[in-house]
Motif scaffolding. Structure first.
Motif, PDB file in Angstrom:
ATOM      1  N   ILE A 168       0.801  -1.243   0.087  1.00 48.88           N
ATOM      2  CA  ILE A 168      -0.028  -0.103   0.090  1.00 48.88           C
ATOM      3  C   ILE A 168       0.897   1.225  -0.018  1.00 48.88           C
ATOM      4  O   ILE A 168       1.692   1.290   0.838  1.00 48.88           O
ATOM      5  CB  ILE A 168      -0.826  -0.059   1.076  1.00 48.88           C
ATOM      6  N   PRO A 169       0.382   2.330  -0.882  1.00 48.04           N
ATOM      7  CA  PRO A 169       1.397   3.122  -0.870  1.00 48.04           C
ATOM      8  C   PRO A 169       1.111   4.300   0.240  1.00 48.04           C
ATOM      9  O   PRO A 169       0.219   4.045   1.041  1.00 48.04           O
ATOM     10  CB  PRO A 169       0.902   4.042  -2.227  1.00 48.04           C
ATOM     11  N   THR A 170       2.220   5.123   0.537  1.00 47.01           N
ATOM     12  CA  THR A 170       1.885   6.163   1.802  1.00 47.01           C
ATOM     13  C   THR A 170       1.010   7.269   1.046  1.00 47.01           C
ATOM     14  O   THR A 170       1.414   7.506  -0.179  1.00 47.01           O
ATOM     15  CB  THR A 170       3.340   6.601   2.277  1.00 47.01           C
ATOM     16  N   TYR A 171       0.238   7.883   1.679  1.00 45.40           N
ATOM     17  CA  TYR A 171      -0.542   9.013   1.223  1.00 45.40           C
ATOM     18  C   TYR A 171       0.395  10.100   0.629  1.00 45.40           C
ATOM     19  O   TYR A 171       0.001  10.758  -0.608  1.00 45.40           O
ATOM     20  CB  TYR A 171      -1.190   9.597   2.333  1.00 45.40           C
ATOM     21  N   HIS A 172       1.275  10.721   1.340  1.00 45.79           N
ATOM     22  CA  HIS A 172       2.456  11.469   0.861  1.00 45.79           C
ATOM     23  C   HIS A 172       3.576  10.478   0.125  1.00 45.79           C
ATOM     24  O   HIS A 172       3.950   9.820   0.998  1.00 45.79           O
ATOM     25  CB  HIS A 172       3.029  12.431   1.686  1.00 45.79           C
ATOM     26  N   ALA A 173       3.959  10.714  -1.038  1.00 46.24           N
ATOM     27  CA  ALA A 173       4.959   9.925  -1.496  1.00 46.24           C
ATOM     28  C   ALA A 173       6.402   9.877  -0.724  1.00 46.24           C
ATOM     29  O   ALA A 173       6.383  10.840   0.036  1.00 46.24           O
ATOM     30  CB  ALA A 173       5.079  10.422  -2.827  1.00 46.24           C
ATOM     31  N   LEU A 174       7.024   8.789  -0.494  1.00 49.62           N
ATOM     32  CA  LEU A 174       8.113   8.637   0.044  1.00 49.62           C
ATOM     33  C   LEU A 174       9.517   9.058  -0.901  1.00 49.62           C
ATOM     34  O   LEU A 174       9.359   8.654  -2.311  1.00 49.62           O
ATOM     35  CB  LEU A 174       8.614   7.473   0.634  1.00 49.62           C
ATOM     36  N   ASP A 175      10.348   9.980  -0.516  1.00 46.77           N
ATOM     37  CA  ASP A 175      11.512  10.337  -1.481  1.00 46.77           C
ATOM     38  C   ASP A 175      12.493   9.198  -1.342  1.00 46.77           C
ATOM     39  O   ASP A 175      12.976   8.908  -0.191  1.00 46.77           O
ATOM     40  CB  ASP A 175      12.281  11.843  -0.488  1.00 46.77           C
ATOM     41  N   PRO A 176      12.813   8.672  -2.518  1.00 48.88           N
ATOM     42  CA  PRO A 176      13.493   7.321  -2.531  1.00 48.88           C
ATOM     43  C   PRO A 176      15.226   7.884  -1.956  1.00 48.88           C
ATOM     44  O   PRO A 176      16.038   6.955  -1.579  1.00 48.88           O
ATOM     45  CB  PRO A 176      13.779   7.111  -4.022  1.00 48.88           C
ATOM     46  N   LYS A 177      15.407   9.036  -1.843  1.00 45.69           N
ATOM     47  CA  LYS A 177      16.907   9.601  -1.637  1.00 45.69           C
ATOM     48  C   LYS A 177      17.011   9.452  -0.028  1.00 45.69           C
ATOM     49  O   LYS A 177      18.098   9.148   0.362  1.00 45.69           O
ATOM     50  CB  LYS A 177      16.955  11.082  -2.050  1.00 45.69           C
ATOM     51  N   ASN A 178      16.186   9.674   0.940  1.00 46.76           N
ATOM     52  CA  ASN A 178      16.066   9.780   2.159  1.00 46.76           C
ATOM     53  C   ASN A 178      14.855   9.195   3.086  1.00 46.76           C
ATOM     54  O   ASN A 178      15.157   9.305   4.230  1.00 46.76           O
ATOM     55  CB  ASN A 178      16.400  11.293   2.679  1.00 46.76           C
TER      56      ASN A 178
END
Length: 257
Positions: free
Chosen positions: A19-29
């Motif tokens: 399930i995705p997070t409501y606010h997208a996760l930054d792949p960098k940090n």
């Protein structure tokens, strides 16, 4: 029936999709960014319980298999089962009384929590009590088990499993006498926050303390909220720790720790 089934295929076909997070996760940090899952219409808010994913996989003849998020643990009639995280012990009495589906495979997805299941168990119990709550349910056609595992996996992650709608899930839980994860509110999609700080406030307003504490000595801090539309075609999760971590990072001086 179970003895004639490819158990590896069954495991793949019945896993709970990511399930995705409501606010997208930054792949960098790993922090959150100002990009949200798009909802329309009514959005149902439910408590996200910090436990471990358990599966009850039921067949028309009354057979069932119990599983964790990643593996199968026990089949009806087994003398020995995998004791991982106490999932089989917690769910076997429920699985023994669940009404089997008329056809195909019905999966009940339950959060097993408390006890010594996760580091957050103390938020739900001070006495190591174990509980479970139903958070989703899906149907899978038997013919899917005849496919190559790679195809099954892709089918699952692309939404191939037919999940019950919010209404169907509530009706099923009532008929089977299973407690659902708490329903917190129904909001219009237009009222969902788009900012990260605003969403943290939204979480606190709707879930200041957990609603699934198992005893009075529980810590009470909740994990977060799951957002879903009525037919479950759109679903996302929002965890307190993701918002705290992101906002804390924003207040740190450049180069600070």
């Amino acid at each position: 029936m179970i003895r004639a089934i490819d158990l590896a295929a069954l495991n793949t076909a019945t896993k709970y999709p990511s399930i995705p997070t409501y606010h997208a996760l930054d792949p960098k940090n790993g922090g959150l960014i100002e990009e949200t899952v798009d909802f329309n219409g009514d959005v149902y808010l439910t408590e996200k319980v910090d436990g471990t994913n358990g599966r009850i996989i039921s067949f028309p003849n009354g057979d069932y298999v119990l599983g964790s998020r990643e593996e199968l643990l026990y089949a009806r009639g087994d003398l020995i089962g995998n004791p991982a995280l106490g999932i089989a012990d917690a769910l076997r009495p429920l699985a023994d009384r669940v009404t089997p589906p008329a056809e195909g495979i019905r999966i009940l997805y339950l959060e097993v929590y408390g006890g010594k299941v996760t580091a957050a168990s103390r938020e739900y119990t001070g006495n190591r009590t174990v509980g479970y709550r139903l958070f989703d349910s899906a149907d899978v056609p038997l013919e899917v088990l005849e496919w190559p595992r790679a195809r099954i996996s892709n089918w699952r992650e692309d939404g191939g499993q037919r999940f019950l709608s919010e209404y169907e899930l509530a009706q099923s839980a009532k008929a089977q006498d299973i407690e659902l994860v708490p329903r917190l509110a129904t909001v219009d999609a237009g009222g969902l926050p788009t900012g990260i700080a605003e969403m943290q406030t939204f979480l606190t307003e709707h879930l200041p303390v957990t609603r699934v504490a198992l005893d009075e000595s529980a810590g009470g801090h909740p994990e977060g909220i799951v957002l879903r539309n009525g037919d479950r075609s759109v679903i996302a999760k929002a965890r307190f720790q993701d918002y705290r971590r992101t906002l804390k990072r924003r207040t740190q001086p450049a180069g600070g720790r």
